[in-house]
Design a protein around this motif. Structure first.
Motif, PDB file in Angstrom:
ATOM      1  N   GLY A 108       0.822  -1.202   0.000  1.00 45.39           N
ATOM      2  CA  GLY A 108       0.000   0.000   0.000  1.00 45.39           C
ATOM      3  C   GLY A 108       0.856   1.252   0.000  1.00 45.39           C
ATOM      4  N   ASP A 109       0.444   2.255  -0.765  1.00 44.15           N
ATOM      5  CA  ASP A 109       1.167   3.528  -0.788  1.00 44.15           C
ATOM      6  C   ASP A 109       0.196   4.628  -1.188  1.00 44.15           C
ATOM      7  OD1 ASP A 109       4.316   4.352  -0.787  1.00 44.15           O
ATOM      8  OD2 ASP A 109       3.125   5.729  -2.016  1.00 44.15           O
ATOM      9  N   ARG A 119      -2.248  -1.484  -3.720  1.00 44.83           N
ATOM     10  CA  ARG A 119      -3.446  -0.739  -3.338  1.00 44.83           C
ATOM     11  C   ARG A 119      -3.068   0.638  -2.805  1.00 44.83           C
ATOM     12  NH1 ARG A 119      -8.236  -2.938   0.739  1.00 44.83           N
ATOM     13  NH2 ARG A 119      -9.589  -1.106   0.572  1.00 44.83           N
ATOM     14  N   GLN A 120      -3.748   1.660  -3.288  1.00 46.49           N
ATOM     15  CA  GLN A 120      -3.515   3.002  -2.754  1.00 46.49           C
ATOM     16  C   GLN A 120      -4.031   3.044  -1.317  1.00 46.49           C
ATOM     17  OE1 GLN A 120      -5.105   6.199  -5.104  1.00 46.49           O
ATOM     18  NE2 GLN A 120      -3.940   7.763  -4.004  1.00 46.49           N
ATOM     19  N   ALA A 121      -3.192   3.546  -0.412  1.00 43.27           N
ATOM     20  CA  ALA A 121      -3.547   3.506   1.004  1.00 43.27           C
ATOM     21  C   ALA A 121      -2.801   4.600   1.759  1.00 43.27           C
ATOM     22  CB  ALA A 121      -3.210   2.139   1.607  1.00 43.27           C
ATOM     23  N   ASP A 122      -3.499   5.215   2.698  1.00 36.86           N
ATOM     24  CA  ASP A 122      -2.929   6.214   3.600  1.00 36.86           C
ATOM     25  C   ASP A 122      -2.411   5.483   4.834  1.00 36.86           C
ATOM     26  OD1 ASP A 122      -2.408   8.227   5.414  1.00 36.86           O
ATOM     27  OD2 ASP A 122      -4.352   9.213   5.214  1.00 36.86           O
ATOM     28  N   ALA A 123      -1.123   5.607   5.129  1.00 37.68           N
ATOM     29  CA  ALA A 123      -0.525   4.883   6.250  1.00 37.68           C
ATOM     30  C   ALA A 123      -1.102   5.304   7.595  1.00 37.68           C
ATOM     31  CB  ALA A 123       0.988   5.081   6.259  1.00 37.68           C
ATOM     32  N   GLU A 124      -1.752   6.462   7.659  1.00 38.06           N
ATOM     33  CA  GLU A 124      -2.375   6.910   8.904  1.00 38.06           C
ATOM     34  C   GLU A 124      -3.823   6.434   9.026  1.00 38.06           C
ATOM     35  OE1 GLU A 124      -2.023  11.112   9.385  1.00 38.06           O
ATOM     36  OE2 GLU A 124       0.164  11.096   9.337  1.00 38.06           O
ATOM     37  N   ALA A 125      -4.343   5.800   7.980  1.00 40.79           N
ATOM     38  CA  ALA A 125      -5.724   5.290   7.998  1.00 40.79           C
ATOM     39  C   ALA A 125      -5.797   4.110   7.031  1.00 40.79           C
ATOM     40  CB  ALA A 125      -6.716   6.379   7.610  1.00 40.79           C
ATOM     41  N   LEU A 126      -5.167   3.008   7.395  1.00 41.41           N
ATOM     42  CA  LEU A 126      -5.040   1.861   6.496  1.00 41.41           C
ATOM     43  C   LEU A 126      -6.394   1.203   6.231  1.00 41.41           C
ATOM     44  CD1 LEU A 126      -1.814   0.296   8.030  1.00 41.41           C
ATOM     45  CD2 LEU A 126      -2.000   1.497   5.838  1.00 41.41           C
ATOM     46  N   PRO A 127      -6.669   0.856   4.978  1.00 40.23           N
ATOM     47  CA  PRO A 127      -7.970   0.266   4.618  1.00 40.23           C
ATOM     48  C   PRO A 127      -7.999  -1.251   4.797  1.00 40.23           C
ATOM     49  CG  PRO A 127      -6.712   0.638   2.631  1.00 40.23           C
ATOM     50  CD  PRO A 127      -5.852   1.125   3.770  1.00 40.23           C
TER      51      PRO A 127
END
Length: 279
Positions: A78-79, A102-110
């Motif tokens: 994720g990145d 997968r696109q992902a925010d490290a502060e709010a992982l999906p």
């Protein structure tokens, strides 16, 4: 009248800025040409093996995700930056590695709580603005008894010093944001993970860099390829004196770190830390 800012909107703007910064230059080239072995070092330290479910957080172009997949694990990378994920897909295909990107925010992982056996990040999660939020997510998505593994540049090492050198030339961070190289301080990371983990092992190591024949070669390469450096120079492009001053500061930093008989070798220090999430 005082206008109240919307925290969610401010966070979205900050994340968009981070996305754009890491899309500048050519970070996949930096990962492949300058630090190609760091991901595999982290994967080995975490004991990743066949059948493990692994998450690579802030994965970039897959410096750790691809070695984990080649070790037989089921890997999600994720990145925040789509351009890095696309480069990772291409690299994984070339190397015969099967990775889910997968696109992902490290502060709010999906991802669900406890979804992964191993959660790792190679010079990735260290760049989240809110360190505690990033650490909390690493812990949340790791299963009880699972492994958390981090490889981060130290404040005292070359990259940490490079960020310190660039600091006067970039806009101040938003309130609450912390310097990325703090993740290279064992005490800081222990405090972030707190009593959620046990069996913490941490050691400082160096990676040998022999890519640059002289300080100017380092400067030219990073000005062209490393997102944070590219962004710093774009921000001062209209001020030739500041550009020249930053050129000189980074050149002197590189000169101070080059060693060996031909003065063409650097040792970049990082912290390698692994921990087990409490059962």
């Amino acid at each position: 009248m005082t206008v109240q800012s919307d925290p969610l909107e401010a966070d979205r703007a900050l994340k968009a800025k981070h996305r754009d910064m890491w899309a500048l230059g050519d970070y996949p080239a930096v990962a492949a040409e300058i630090i190609p072995d760091l991901g595999a070092i982290l994967v080995e330290a975490c004991g990743v093996g066949r059948g493990d479910r692994v998450l690579d957080v802030a994965a970039g172009s897959g410096n750790a995700a691809i070695p984990a997949a080649l070790a037989g694990a089921s890997v999600v990378a994720g990145d925040l930056t789509p351009e890095l994920l696309e480069a990772g897909r291409t690299l994984a295909t070339r190397r015969g590695a099967e990775v889910e990107w997968r696109q992902a925010d490290a502060e709010a992982l999906p991802y669900a709580d406890g979804e992964f056996d191993t959660v790792l990040s190679c010079v990735g999660v260290m760049f989240v603005p809110n360190h505690q939020a990033g650490a909390n997510e690493l812990i949340r998505v790791c299963r009880p008894g699972g492994t958390i593994g981090l490889l981060s540049w130290t404040p005292e090492g070359f990259i940490g010093q490079m960020f310190a050198t660039m600091k006067p030339y970039v806009p101040p961070p938003p309130p609450g944001a912390q310097p990325p190289p703090l993740w290279g301080s064992e005490g800081h990371v222990r405090a972030l993970l707190g009593d959620a983990v046990t069996d913490v092992e941490a050691r400082r190591q160096t990676v040998t860099i022999d890519r640059f024949a002289h300080p100017g070669a380092f400067l030219d390469y990073f000005k062209a390829n490393y997102g944070p450096t590219v962004a710093a120079y774009r921000g001062i492009a209209g001020d030739p004196d500041r550009v020249a001053a930053l050129d000189q500061a980074l050149t002197e930093l590189a000169r101070a770190h080059l060693h060996g008989a031909e003065k063409t070798v650097m040792e970049w220090e990082y912290l390698l830390l692994t921990a087990r999430k409490h059962d």
